[in-house]
Scaffold this motif. Structure first.
Motif, short mmCIF file in Angstrom:
data_model
loop_
_atom_site.label_atom_id
_atom_site.label_comp_id
_atom_site.label_asym_id
_atom_site.label_seq_id
_atom_site.Cartn_x
_atom_site.Cartn_y
_atom_site.Cartn_z
N THR A 19 0.83 -1.21 0.00
CA THR A 19 0.00 0.00 0.00
C THR A 19 0.86 1.25 0.00
N VAL A 20 1.85 1.29 0.88
CA VAL A 20 2.73 2.46 0.94
C VAL A 20 3.49 2.64 -0.37
N ALA A 21 3.98 1.56 -0.95
CA ALA A 21 4.69 1.64 -2.23
C ALA A 21 3.78 2.23 -3.30
N SER A 22 2.52 1.84 -3.31
CA SER A 22 1.57 2.37 -4.30
C SER A 22 1.31 3.86 -4.09
N VAL A 23 1.15 4.25 -2.84
CA VAL A 23 0.87 5.66 -2.54
C VAL A 23 2.07 6.53 -2.89
N VAL A 24 3.26 6.07 -2.55
CA VAL A 24 4.47 6.84 -2.83
C VAL A 24 4.70 6.98 -4.34
N ALA A 25 4.28 5.98 -5.09
CA ALA A 25 4.47 6.01 -6.55
C ALA A 25 3.47 6.90 -7.28
N CYS A 26 2.47 7.38 -6.59
CA CYS A 26 1.46 8.24 -7.23
C CYS A 26 2.07 9.55 -7.70
N SER A 27 1.44 10.12 -8.71
CA SER A 27 1.87 11.41 -9.20
C SER A 27 0.67 12.33 -9.27
N PRO A 28 0.63 13.40 -8.55
CA PRO A 28 1.65 13.81 -7.60
C PRO A 28 1.60 12.95 -6.34
N HIS A 29 2.75 12.78 -5.72
CA HIS A 29 2.75 12.00 -4.49
C HIS A 29 2.43 12.91 -3.31
N PRO A 30 1.94 12.31 -2.23
CA PRO A 30 1.58 13.13 -1.06
C PRO A 30 2.82 13.72 -0.40
N LEU A 31 2.61 14.78 0.34
CA LEU A 31 3.68 15.39 1.13
C LEU A 31 4.07 14.45 2.26
N GLU A 32 3.07 13.76 2.83
CA GLU A 32 3.31 12.89 3.98
C GLU A 32 2.37 11.70 3.93
N VAL A 33 2.86 10.55 4.41
CA VAL A 33 2.02 9.37 4.63
C VAL A 33 2.08 9.09 6.11
N LEU A 34 0.93 9.10 6.74
CA LEU A 34 0.82 8.88 8.18
C LEU A 34 0.30 7.47 8.41
N ILE A 35 1.12 6.61 9.01
CA ILE A 35 0.75 5.24 9.30
C ILE A 35 0.28 5.19 10.74
N VAL A 36 -0.98 4.82 10.95
CA VAL A 36 -1.55 4.71 12.30
C VAL A 36 -1.72 3.23 12.60
N ASP A 37 -0.86 2.71 13.47
CA ASP A 37 -0.77 1.29 13.77
C ASP A 37 -1.55 0.95 15.03
N GLY A 38 -2.56 0.10 14.90
CA GLY A 38 -3.35 -0.34 16.05
C GLY A 38 -2.88 -1.66 16.62
#
Length: 77
Positions: A19-38
């Motif tokens: 999931t993170v790899a897909s989000v980072v590969a987006c164009s434009p990519h986000p400024l930040e990815v916040l992972i909230v681990d439960g």
């Protein structure tokens, strides 16, 4: 355009990694990815470390389990 993506997760580090790899590969990519681990074992922490130093800032937040709690924690962070 700048935006943050919040990803709530629990106990599925390999799915999170894809999931993170897909989000980072987006164009434009986000400024930040916040992972909230439960996950009480903090299974997502190594995934965040693996992506550190890349083009997108990844932030790890540990939270109590529960999707609603994790979403709220993400919004507060």
């Amino acid at each position: 355009m700048t935006f943050t993506v919040i990803i709530p997760t629990i106990g599925r580090p390999e799915v999170l990694r894809r999931t993170v790899a897909s989000v980072v590969a987006c164009s434009p990519h986000p400024l930040e990815v916040l992972i909230v681990d439960g996950d009480p074992d903090r299974a997502a922490a190594p995934v965040v470390e693996d992506f550190s130093g890349g083009p997108v800032k990844l932030t790890y937040v540990h939270s109590a389990p529960g999707l609603t709690r994790q979403r709220n924690e993400g919004m507060r962070s």
